[in-house]
Design a protein around this motif. Structure first.
Motif, PDB file in Angstrom:
ATOM      1  N   PRO A  53       0.811  -1.224   0.000  1.00  0.00           N
ATOM      2  CA  PRO A  53       0.000   0.000   0.000  1.00  0.00           C
ATOM      3  C   PRO A  53       0.843   1.272   0.000  1.00  0.00           C
ATOM      4  CG  PRO A  53      -0.908  -1.601   1.520  1.00  0.00           C
ATOM      5  CD  PRO A  53       0.417  -2.150   1.070  1.00  0.00           C
ATOM      6  N   GLU A  54       2.027   1.192   0.572  1.00  0.00           N
ATOM      7  CA  GLU A  54       2.895   2.369   0.621  1.00  0.00           C
ATOM      8  C   GLU A  54       3.430   2.766  -0.745  1.00  0.00           C
ATOM      9  OE1 GLU A  54       3.459  -0.566   1.882  1.00  0.00           O
ATOM     10  OE2 GLU A  54       5.444  -1.286   1.215  1.00  0.00           O
ATOM     11  N   ASP A  55       3.262   1.906  -1.731  1.00  0.00           N
ATOM     12  CA  ASP A  55       3.697   2.211  -3.097  1.00  0.00           C
ATOM     13  C   ASP A  55       2.615   2.933  -3.898  1.00  0.00           C
ATOM     14  OD1 ASP A  55       5.233  -0.975  -2.956  1.00  0.00           O
ATOM     15  OD2 ASP A  55       6.302   0.952  -2.909  1.00  0.00           O
ATOM     16  N   THR A  56       1.467   3.109  -3.311  1.00  0.00           N
ATOM     17  CA  THR A  56       0.390   3.820  -3.994  1.00  0.00           C
ATOM     18  C   THR A  56       0.794   5.261  -4.246  1.00  0.00           C
ATOM     19  OG1 THR A  56      -1.361   2.431  -3.070  1.00  0.00           O
ATOM     20  CG2 THR A  56      -1.980   4.646  -3.765  1.00  0.00           C
ATOM     21  N   ALA A  57       0.741   5.667  -5.515  1.00  0.00           N
ATOM     22  CA  ALA A  57       1.172   7.012  -5.890  1.00  0.00           C
ATOM     23  C   ALA A  57       0.950   7.212  -7.380  1.00  0.00           C
ATOM     24  CB  ALA A  57       2.648   7.212  -5.565  1.00  0.00           C
ATOM     25  N   VAL A  58       1.112   8.446  -7.799  1.00  0.00           N
ATOM     26  CA  VAL A  58       1.201   8.752  -9.226  1.00  0.00           C
ATOM     27  C   VAL A  58       2.671   8.677  -9.610  1.00  0.00           C
ATOM     28  CG1 VAL A  58       0.860  10.496 -10.998  1.00  0.00           C
ATOM     29  CG2 VAL A  58      -0.865  10.191  -9.203  1.00  0.00           C
ATOM     30  N   TYR A  59       2.956   7.843 -10.587  1.00  0.00           N
ATOM     31  CA  TYR A  59       4.324   7.633 -11.025  1.00  0.00           C
ATOM     32  C   TYR A  59       4.560   8.393 -12.332  1.00  0.00           C
ATOM     33  CZ  TYR A  59       5.017   3.959  -7.575  1.00  0.00           C
ATOM     34  OH  TYR A  59       5.152   3.265  -6.395  1.00  0.00           O
ATOM     35  N   SER A  60       5.683   9.098 -12.389  1.00  0.00           N
ATOM     36  CA  SER A  60       6.037   9.881 -13.575  1.00  0.00           C
ATOM     37  C   SER A  60       7.453   9.538 -14.007  1.00  0.00           C
ATOM     38  CB  SER A  60       5.954  11.380 -13.281  1.00  0.00           C
ATOM     39  OG  SER A  60       4.660  11.762 -12.870  1.00  0.00           O
ATOM     40  N   CYS A  61       7.657   9.579 -15.318  1.00  0.00           N
ATOM     41  CA  CYS A  61       9.009   9.391 -15.817  1.00  0.00           C
ATOM     42  C   CYS A  61       9.577  10.740 -16.258  1.00  0.00           C
ATOM     43  CB  CYS A  61       9.051   8.380 -16.962  1.00  0.00           C
ATOM     44  SG  CYS A  61       8.030   8.775 -18.398  1.00  0.00           S
ATOM     45  N   ALA A  62      10.887  10.825 -16.224  1.00  0.00           N
ATOM     46  CA  ALA A  62      11.565  12.081 -16.547  1.00  0.00           C
ATOM     47  C   ALA A  62      12.868  11.780 -17.259  1.00  0.00           C
ATOM     48  CB  ALA A  62      11.826  12.882 -15.268  1.00  0.00           C
ATOM     49  N   ALA A  63      13.374  12.780 -17.975  1.00  0.00           N
ATOM     50  CA  ALA A  63      14.597  12.593 -18.749  1.00  0.00           C
ATOM     51  C   ALA A  63      15.469  13.836 -18.692  1.00  0.00           C
ATOM     52  CB  ALA A  63      14.248  12.284 -20.214  1.00  0.00           C
ATOM     53  N   VAL A  64      16.749  13.589 -18.714  1.00  0.00           N
ATOM     54  CA  VAL A  64      17.721  14.673 -18.831  1.00  0.00           C
ATOM     55  C   VAL A  64      18.789  14.205 -19.803  1.00  0.00           C
ATOM     56  CG1 VAL A  64      19.020  13.922 -16.793  1.00  0.00           C
ATOM     57  CG2 VAL A  64      19.235  16.274 -17.621  1.00  0.00           C
ATOM     58  N   LEU A  65      19.224  15.090 -20.670  1.00  0.00           N
ATOM     59  CA  LEU A  65      20.215  14.710 -21.670  1.00  0.00           C
ATOM     60  C   LEU A  65      21.467  14.184 -20.986  1.00  0.00           C
ATOM     61  CD1 LEU A  65      20.140  14.779 -24.752  1.00  0.00           C
ATOM     62  CD2 LEU A  65      21.368  16.961 -24.652  1.00  0.00           C
ATOM     63  N   GLY A  66      21.985  13.102 -21.534  1.00  0.00           N
ATOM     64  CA  GLY A  66      23.123  12.428 -20.935  1.00  0.00           C
ATOM     65  C   GLY A  66      24.371  13.276 -20.861  1.00  0.00           C
ATOM     66  N   GLY A  67      25.296  12.866 -19.999  1.00  0.00           N
ATOM     67  CA  GLY A  67      26.546  13.587 -19.820  1.00  0.00           C
ATOM     68  C   GLY A  67      26.966  13.637 -18.374  1.00  0.00           C
ATOM     69  N   ARG A  68      25.990  13.646 -17.479  1.00  0.00           N
ATOM     70  CA  ARG A  68      26.327  13.654 -16.060  1.00  0.00           C
ATOM     71  C   ARG A  68      26.958  12.310 -15.681  1.00  0.00           C
ATOM     72  NH1 ARG A  68      21.976  16.897 -16.501  1.00  0.00           N
ATOM     73  NH2 ARG A  68      21.683  18.626 -15.047  1.00  0.00           N
ATOM     74  N   PRO A  69      27.937  12.360 -14.796  1.00  0.00           N
ATOM     75  CA  PRO A  69      28.561  11.098 -14.350  1.00  0.00           C
ATOM     76  C   PRO A  69      27.778  10.432 -13.228  1.00  0.00           C
ATOM     77  CG  PRO A  69      29.676  12.957 -13.366  1.00  0.00           C
ATOM     78  CD  PRO A  69      28.639  13.544 -14.302  1.00  0.00           C
ATOM     79  N   TYR A  70      26.550  10.840 -13.037  1.00  0.00           N
ATOM     80  CA  TYR A  70      25.736  10.281 -11.972  1.00  0.00           C
ATOM     81  C   TYR A  70      24.276  10.306 -12.420  1.00  0.00           C
ATOM     82  CZ  TYR A  70      24.548  15.148 -11.059  1.00  0.00           C
ATOM     83  OH  TYR A  70      24.112  16.443 -11.188  1.00  0.00           O
ATOM     84  N   ILE A  71      23.434   9.630 -11.664  1.00  0.00           N
ATOM     85  CA  ILE A  71      21.998   9.619 -11.930  1.00  0.00           C
ATOM     86  C   ILE A  71      21.331  10.595 -10.963  1.00  0.00           C
ATOM     87  CG2 ILE A  71      19.904   8.225 -11.912  1.00  0.00           C
ATOM     88  CD1 ILE A  71      21.760   5.787 -12.503  1.00  0.00           C
ATOM     89  N   PRO A  72      20.759  11.668 -11.467  1.00  0.00           N
ATOM     90  CA  PRO A  72      20.124  12.633 -10.575  1.00  0.00           C
ATOM     91  C   PRO A  72      18.967  12.023  -9.793  1.00  0.00           C
ATOM     92  CG  PRO A  72      20.440  13.568 -12.768  1.00  0.00           C
ATOM     93  CD  PRO A  72      20.696  12.101 -12.873  1.00  0.00           C
ATOM     94  N   ARG A  73      18.850  12.435  -8.555  1.00  0.00           N
ATOM     95  CA  ARG A  73      17.750  11.972  -7.707  1.00  0.00           C
ATOM     96  C   ARG A  73      16.802  13.111  -7.352  1.00  0.00           C
ATOM     97  NH1 ARG A  73      18.857   6.957  -4.442  1.00  0.00           N
ATOM     98  NH2 ARG A  73      20.620   5.933  -5.437  1.00  0.00           N
TER      99      ARG A  73
END
Length: 125
Positions: free
Chosen positions: A87-107
């Protein structure tokens, strides 16, 4: 790039769902992709991410071991496989994108430039 999220729905506790984020207008492999969710009355939070190179993934602690994120280059789509849902996973889920190049995955949401509309996931018996 335009993003279209889908795959949400009602699932019982312990069940699974696969969300899709279909990209158009550009190649998804050029982007670091993220999934976020927002539950009622709560702030948006990071769920999972996939680096543009495909070489790295990142998961929030509360989904680690239950969720996976993969990319299908042929379909220009990123998937979020969600298992052992509660039940704690109930939410609206959205996907997002940023052009590659960063040496990390933004949070953080503001680090992403493109967003799809949300898809509602409801976990309930």
């Amino acid at each position: 790039v335009q993003l279209q999220a889908s795959g949400g729905g009602l699932v019982q506790p312990g069940g699974s769902l696969r969300l899709s984020c279909a990209a158009s207008g550009n190649t998804v492999s050029r982007y670091t992709m993220g999934w976020f969710r927002q539950a009622p009355g709560k702030e948006r939070e990071f769920v999972a991410g996939l680096r543009w190179s495909g070489s790295a993934t990142a998961f929030a602690d509360y989904v680690k071991g239950r969720f996976t994120i993969v990319r299908d280059n042929a379909k220009n789509t990123v998937y979020l496989q969600m298992n052992s849902l509660g039940p704690e996973d109930t939410a609206v889920y959205s996907c997002a994108a940023v052009l590659g190049g960063r040496p990390y995955i933004p949070r953080r949401g503001p680090e992403y430039d493109y967003w799809g509309q949300g898809t509602l996931v409801t976990v309930s018996s």
